[in-house]
Design a protein around this motif. Structure first.
Motif, mmCIF file in Angstrom:
data_model
loop_
_atom_site.group_PDB
_atom_site.id
_atom_site.type_symbol
_atom_site.label_atom_id
_atom_site.label_comp_id
_atom_site.label_asym_id
_atom_site.label_seq_id
_atom_site.Cartn_x
_atom_site.Cartn_y
_atom_site.Cartn_z
ATOM 1 N N LEU A 259 19.363 -5.044 -1.024
ATOM 2 C CA LEU A 259 20.454 -5.341 -1.947
ATOM 3 C C LEU A 259 20.690 -6.843 -1.976
ATOM 4 C CD1 LEU A 259 22.849 -4.449 -3.742
ATOM 5 C CD2 LEU A 259 24.186 -4.245 -1.637
ATOM 6 N N VAL A 260 20.660 -7.404 -3.172
ATOM 7 C CA VAL A 260 20.910 -8.831 -3.345
ATOM 8 C C VAL A 260 21.843 -9.043 -4.519
ATOM 9 C CG1 VAL A 260 18.700 -9.531 -2.345
ATOM 10 C CG2 VAL A 260 18.887 -9.143 -4.810
ATOM 11 N N GLN A 261 22.484 -10.190 -4.527
ATOM 12 C CA GLN A 261 23.356 -10.549 -5.633
ATOM 13 C C GLN A 261 22.551 -11.174 -6.766
ATOM 14 O OE1 GLN A 261 26.255 -13.126 -3.719
ATOM 15 N NE2 GLN A 261 27.726 -11.441 -3.646
ATOM 16 N N ALA A 262 23.049 -11.029 -7.971
ATOM 17 C CA ALA A 262 22.413 -11.664 -9.112
ATOM 18 C C ALA A 262 22.250 -13.155 -8.857
ATOM 19 C CB ALA A 262 23.227 -11.420 -10.378
ATOM 20 N N GLY A 263 21.085 -13.656 -9.200
ATOM 21 C CA GLY A 263 20.775 -15.049 -8.955
ATOM 22 C C GLY A 263 20.108 -15.305 -7.626
ATOM 23 N N GLY A 264 20.087 -14.302 -6.780
ATOM 24 C CA GLY A 264 19.484 -14.442 -5.474
ATOM 25 C C GLY A 264 17.985 -14.223 -5.492
ATOM 26 N N SER A 265 17.407 -14.252 -4.312
ATOM 27 C CA SER A 265 15.965 -14.129 -4.163
ATOM 28 C C SER A 265 15.617 -13.057 -3.153
ATOM 29 C CB SER A 265 15.350 -15.456 -3.709
ATOM 30 O OG SER A 265 15.547 -16.475 -4.667
ATOM 31 N N LEU A 266 14.432 -12.534 -3.296
ATOM 32 C CA LEU A 266 13.923 -11.520 -2.398
ATOM 33 C C LEU A 266 12.408 -11.607 -2.396
ATOM 34 C CD1 LEU A 266 15.381 -9.283 -0.709
ATOM 35 C CD2 LEU A 266 14.790 -7.689 -2.540
ATOM 36 N N ARG A 267 11.813 -11.361 -1.249
ATOM 37 C CA ARG A 267 10.358 -11.353 -1.165
ATOM 38 C C ARG A 267 9.879 -9.987 -0.711
ATOM 39 N NH1 ARG A 267 6.792 -16.063 1.598
ATOM 40 N NH2 ARG A 267 7.560 -17.046 -0.326
ATOM 41 N N LEU A 268 9.059 -9.373 -1.535
ATOM 42 C CA LEU A 268 8.467 -8.092 -1.213
ATOM 43 C C LEU A 268 7.081 -8.298 -0.630
ATOM 44 C CD1 LEU A 268 9.376 -5.972 -4.367
ATOM 45 C CD2 LEU A 268 10.743 -6.397 -2.307
ATOM 46 N N SER A 269 6.738 -7.457 0.330
ATOM 47 C CA SER A 269 5.427 -7.507 0.940
ATOM 48 C C SER A 269 4.742 -6.165 0.781
ATOM 49 C CB SER A 269 5.524 -7.851 2.431
ATOM 50 O OG SER A 269 6.073 -9.126 2.636
ATOM 51 N N CYS A 270 3.446 -6.200 0.675
ATOM 52 C CA CYS A 270 2.641 -4.998 0.625
ATOM 53 C C CYS A 270 1.505 -5.159 1.606
ATOM 54 C CB CYS A 270 2.116 -4.757 -0.790
ATOM 55 S SG CYS A 270 1.050 -3.314 -0.954
ATOM 56 N N ALA A 271 1.510 -4.339 2.624
ATOM 57 C CA ALA A 271 0.464 -4.370 3.631
ATOM 58 C C ALA A 271 -0.577 -3.312 3.315
ATOM 59 C CB ALA A 271 1.054 -4.137 5.018
ATOM 60 N N ALA A 272 -1.809 -3.720 3.290
ATOM 61 C CA ALA A 272 -2.903 -2.824 2.958
ATOM 62 C C ALA A 272 -3.774 -2.579 4.177
ATOM 63 C CB ALA A 272 -3.747 -3.392 1.829
ATOM 64 N N SER A 273 -4.137 -1.345 4.357
ATOM 65 C CA SER A 273 -5.102 -0.984 5.384
ATOM 66 C C SER A 273 -6.296 -0.353 4.692
ATOM 67 C CB SER A 273 -4.493 -0.038 6.414
ATOM 68 O OG SER A 273 -4.039 1.166 5.804
ATOM 69 N N GLY A 274 -7.351 -1.091 4.635
ATOM 70 C CA GLY A 274 -8.551 -0.632 3.985
ATOM 71 C C GLY A 274 -9.681 -1.593 4.253
ATOM 72 N N ARG A 275 -10.857 -1.074 4.208
ATOM 73 C CA ARG A 275 -12.005 -1.898 4.554
ATOM 74 C C ARG A 275 -12.345 -2.937 3.493
ATOM 75 N NH1 ARG A 275 -13.452 3.367 5.881
ATOM 76 N NH2 ARG A 275 -13.688 3.760 8.128
ATOM 77 N N THR A 276 -11.951 -2.663 2.244
ATOM 78 C CA THR A 276 -12.352 -3.529 1.143
ATOM 79 C C THR A 276 -11.169 -4.026 0.325
ATOM 80 O OG1 THR A 276 -12.764 -1.588 -0.254
ATOM 81 C CG2 THR A 276 -14.633 -2.494 0.969
#
Length: 123
Positions: free
Chosen positions: A11-28
């Protein structure tokens, strides 16, 4: 096969920032283009951003252009979505996805999906 796990929503306020991460587990992982999509209740899943397998090419939806930045670190099997100047209309569940197509922008072209992470922007 690629397994994807998103994190960083909240939850963030309008005008704010957020960083999403996606961790992948795979050989390729480095062979896949990676995309971010979002889906609000009652709405279709929509494209947000995409980055090519090498990280050299990015593409953004008009609605987020100039505010969001997608990046990847193939050595860490991670893709990021930096979201700045957030607006209430950015509220949605955000998904990362992997595609064999380096230029994929549509959900049907992505074969692997994460579980999603909720982003809520308050006004």
């Amino acid at each position: 096969q690629v397994q994807l796990v998103e994190s960083g929503g909240g939850l963030v306020q309008a005008g704010g920032s957020l960083r999403l991460s996606c961790a992948a587990s795979g050989r390729t992982f480095s062979n896949y283009a990676m995309g971010w999509f979002r889906q609000a209740p009652g709405k279709e899943r929509e494209f947000v951003a995409r980055i090519s397998a090498s990280g050299g090419t990015t593409y953004y939806a008009d609605s987020v252009k100039g505010r969001f930045t997608i990046s990847r670190d193939n050595a860490k099997n991670t893709v990021l979505l930096q979201m700045n100047s957030l607006k209430p209309e950015d509220t949605a569940v955000y998904y990362c996805a992997a595609s064999r197509n380096d230029y994929a922008r549509f959900p049907s072209t992505y074969g692997y999906w994460g579980q999603g992470t909720q982003v809520t922007v308050s006004s």
